[in-house]
Design a protein around this motif. Structure first.
Motif, mmCIF file in Angstrom:
data_model
loop_
_atom_site.group_PDB
_atom_site.id
_atom_site.type_symbol
_atom_site.label_atom_id
_atom_site.label_comp_id
_atom_site.label_asym_id
_atom_site.label_seq_id
_atom_site.Cartn_x
_atom_site.Cartn_y
_atom_site.Cartn_z
ATOM 1 N N LEU A 1 0.813 -1.219 0.000
ATOM 2 C CA LEU A 1 0.000 0.000 0.000
ATOM 3 C C LEU A 1 0.846 1.269 0.000
ATOM 4 N N ALA A 2 2.153 1.142 0.171
ATOM 5 C CA ALA A 2 3.070 2.285 0.154
ATOM 6 C C ALA A 2 2.722 3.287 1.243
ATOM 7 N N GLU A 3 2.559 2.791 2.462
ATOM 8 C CA GLU A 3 2.271 3.646 3.608
ATOM 9 C C GLU A 3 3.486 3.687 4.539
ATOM 10 N N PHE A 4 3.676 4.849 5.161
ATOM 11 C CA PHE A 4 4.710 4.946 6.180
ATOM 12 C C PHE A 4 4.156 4.378 7.479
ATOM 13 N N VAL A 5 4.886 3.439 8.058
ATOM 14 C CA VAL A 5 4.460 2.778 9.278
ATOM 15 C C VAL A 5 5.552 2.956 10.319
ATOM 16 N N ASP A 6 5.170 3.241 11.556
ATOM 17 C CA ASP A 6 6.146 3.419 12.620
ATOM 18 C C ASP A 6 7.022 2.190 12.749
ATOM 19 N N ASP A 7 8.359 2.410 12.693
ATOM 20 C CA ASP A 7 9.338 1.333 12.856
ATOM 21 C C ASP A 7 9.059 0.158 11.927
ATOM 22 N N ALA A 8 8.488 0.437 10.749
ATOM 23 C CA ALA A 8 8.148 -0.654 9.838
ATOM 24 C C ALA A 8 9.379 -1.428 9.456
ATOM 25 N N GLY A 9 9.331 -2.723 9.676
ATOM 26 C CA GLY A 9 10.424 -3.580 9.277
ATOM 27 C C GLY A 9 11.629 -3.547 10.191
ATOM 28 N N ALA A 10 11.603 -2.733 11.252
ATOM 29 C CA ALA A 10 12.766 -2.635 12.115
ATOM 30 C C ALA A 10 12.956 -3.925 12.902
ATOM 31 N N VAL A 11 14.156 -4.465 12.882
ATOM 32 C CA VAL A 11 14.459 -5.680 13.634
ATOM 33 C C VAL A 11 14.666 -5.355 15.106
ATOM 34 N N PHE A 12 15.355 -4.244 15.384
ATOM 35 C CA PHE A 12 15.719 -3.894 16.751
ATOM 36 C C PHE A 12 14.895 -2.708 17.242
ATOM 37 N N THR A 13 14.259 -2.864 18.371
ATOM 38 C CA THR A 13 13.490 -1.794 18.993
ATOM 39 C C THR A 13 14.092 -1.481 20.364
ATOM 40 N N ASN A 14 13.646 -0.376 20.951
ATOM 41 C CA ASN A 14 14.112 0.049 22.275
ATOM 42 C C ASN A 14 15.605 0.362 22.280
ATOM 43 N N VAL A 15 16.144 0.680 21.099
ATOM 44 C CA VAL A 15 17.590 0.893 20.974
ATOM 45 C C VAL A 15 18.045 2.108 21.778
ATOM 46 N N GLU A 16 17.326 3.216 21.633
ATOM 47 C CA GLU A 16 17.767 4.447 22.304
ATOM 48 C C GLU A 16 17.736 4.285 23.818
ATOM 49 N N ALA A 17 16.715 3.607 24.323
ATOM 50 C CA ALA A 17 16.625 3.405 25.776
ATOM 51 C C ALA A 17 17.717 2.488 26.280
ATOM 52 N N ALA A 18 18.108 1.507 25.453
ATOM 53 C CA ALA A 18 19.147 0.564 25.872
ATOM 54 C C ALA A 18 20.531 1.196 25.854
ATOM 55 N N ALA A 19 20.726 2.175 24.962
ATOM 56 C CA ALA A 19 22.065 2.760 24.772
ATOM 57 C C ALA A 19 22.296 3.912 25.741
ATOM 58 N N THR A 20 22.152 3.637 27.017
ATOM 59 C CA THR A 20 22.311 4.684 28.037
ATOM 60 C C THR A 20 23.334 4.306 29.093
ATOM 61 N N ALA A 21 24.069 3.230 28.870
ATOM 62 C CA ALA A 21 25.055 2.795 29.866
ATOM 63 C C ALA A 21 26.258 3.738 29.864
ATOM 64 N N ALA A 22 26.813 3.946 31.043
ATOM 65 C CA ALA A 22 28.004 4.791 31.160
ATOM 66 C C ALA A 22 29.245 3.962 30.863
ATOM 67 N N PRO A 23 30.199 4.506 30.124
ATOM 68 C CA PRO A 23 31.437 3.758 29.852
ATOM 69 C C PRO A 23 32.197 3.450 31.130
ATOM 70 N N GLU A 24 32.849 2.307 31.169
ATOM 71 C CA GLU A 24 33.700 1.970 32.300
ATOM 72 C C GLU A 24 35.045 2.660 32.128
ATOM 73 N N PRO A 25 35.512 3.380 33.126
ATOM 74 C CA PRO A 25 36.824 4.035 32.983
ATOM 75 C C PRO A 25 37.958 3.044 32.820
ATOM 76 N N ALA A 26 37.791 1.850 33.395
ATOM 77 C CA ALA A 26 38.807 0.798 33.287
ATOM 78 C C ALA A 26 38.138 -0.532 33.599
ATOM 79 N N PRO A 27 38.673 -1.634 33.092
ATOM 80 C CA PRO A 27 38.088 -2.941 33.415
ATOM 81 C C PRO A 27 38.113 -3.200 34.922
ATOM 82 N N ASP A 28 37.052 -3.790 35.428
ATOM 83 C CA ASP A 28 36.969 -4.150 36.839
ATOM 84 C C ASP A 28 37.694 -5.480 37.044
ATOM 85 N N PRO A 29 38.712 -5.519 37.892
ATOM 86 C CA PRO A 29 39.434 -6.784 38.102
ATOM 87 C C PRO A 29 38.531 -7.906 38.600
#
Length: 374
Positions: A191-219
């Motif tokens: 039908l050639a319609e724009f659909v929210d997140d149509a065909g997207a495999v991965f959802t909730n990406v922005e919410a998941a990408a909120t972790a803070a970088p580790e300054p150094a590996p934890d022993p």
């Protein structure tokens, strides 16, 4: 610049219609310079043979297969290029820009605004034509809406043709597709319609990408490495995951490194994170690297990328992101690849997954990392 956005369903004739219009402009705006950009170079020769050659019968024209340039009677020409290697498109100016499969290509706004659009900025009467099936909301949707706005009519036009606009598409085929396809996929592809997140495999990406970088590996931490190996053109990508927190804490990406250098870098990363196991695809380019790392005594876990295994990996990653059981530090290239990874309908009616412009190195490294943490 006058821009035209043509939104179409599958088999609605958009590519052939663009070829018709290109031939018309090449003979009426003499001489004019055209650039046709597609997802890959693979279909270009078929377009020339099946679309352009019959249309140009009776005129003087020439196809340069080496440079992928179509020369028209009167001096106009059209260069054909691929979005797979956008850096190879730059360096020339054009009067008319043709973007085929715009639903795919315009997911990458940087490609349009920084590479393609500047190529027509010198022409006083430049034109841009965008043709494609919608692939979720984004820039292509915005352009279509601009073409529907009377206030922008001097600059934009937009059209929408579902698959049923093609008289060769049977009503029975449409009914069959509607019965077999998910509703969102049918609305998008037919039908050639724009659909929210149509065909997207991965959802909730922005919410998941909120972790803070580790300054150094934890022993005291336990880590795994997900490694997607490449030899030449693509990138070798590595994601580091911390098991007890379910977090992807760091990503490295490098290109065109000889095997000994890649081996040394991966060994160093594993040792830095406490002898973390490396989850790797042993097939193809990865096989000698897996062997070499294992001979060093490093813990290599081989995960062959068969079609089924790769699907399991991406499905597991998708579920982990959707449920919020995986978090990751915001790595821009990975986020771009995750957003671009979509379900697609093949010409045979099958569903497949893939990354836009064929780059999914960071996605697959993250999928291996996520699998290893589980």
């Amino acid at each position: 610049t006058r821009r035209s956005s043509d939104l179409k369903g599958r088999r609605a004739g958009g590519t052939y219609g663009a070829a018709l219009r290109l031939v018309e402009l090449a003979h009426t705006r003499v001489p004019s310079r055209h650039l046709w950009v597609d997802q890959t170079l693979r279909p270009i020769r078929r377009y020339v043979r099946r679309y352009f050659a019959p249309l140009l019968r009776g005129t003087r024209w020439r196809w340069d297969a080496e440079s992928l340039t179509l020369h028209f009677q009167g001096g106009s020409h059209c260069d054909f290029g691929s979005a797979t290697r956008p850096e190879l498109l730059e360096g020339f100016g054009y009067d008319v820009l043709w973007i085929n499969e715009a639903g795919h290509l315009l997911r990458d706004e940087q490609l349009y605004f920084e590479t393609l659009l500047p190529m027509v900025m010198e022409s006083p009467d430049s034109r841009v034509f965008l043709v494609g099936t919608p692939k979720g909301r984004g820039l292509f949707q915005q352009m279509y809406e601009w073409g529907q706005d009377p206030a922008l009519a001097a600059d934009w036009q937009s059209f929408r043709d579902p698959s049923t606009a093609n008289p060769r598409v049977s009503a029975a085929w449409v009914e069959q597709m509607q019965a077999q396809m998910p509703e969102r996929a049918f609305r998008q592809e037919v039908l050639a319609e724009f659909v929210d997140d149509a065909g997207a495999v991965f959802t909730n990406v922005e919410a998941a990408a909120t972790a803070a970088p580790e300054p150094a590996p934890d022993p005291q931490g336990r880590y795994v490495l997900g490694v997607d190996v490449a030899r030449y053109r693509d990138y070798t990508a590595v994601w580091v995951g911390r098991i007890e927190t379910g977090t992807a804490v760091a990503c490295e990406r490098f290109q065109r490194l000889a095997w000994p250098l890649q081996q040394a870098r991966l060994a160093s990363l594993s040792q830095r994170y406490g002898g973390a196991p490396l989850y790797m695809d042993p097939s193809g380019a990865g096989d000698p690297l897996c062997d070499a790392l294992a001979e060093e005594g490093l813990p290599v876990v081989r995960v062959p990328f068969t079609a089924q295994a790769k699907q399991r990996l991406t499905d597991h990653l998708a579920v982990s992101l959707e449920r919020g059981t995986l978090r990751l530090v915001p790595h821009e290239q990975t986020l771009r690849e995750l957003r671009a990874y979509h379900y697609e309908l093949t010409a045979a009616g099958h569903v497949r997954t893939g990354g836009y412009r064929e780059h999914d190195d960071c996605v697959m490294a993250l999928a291996l990392c996520c699998w290893g943490m589980a």
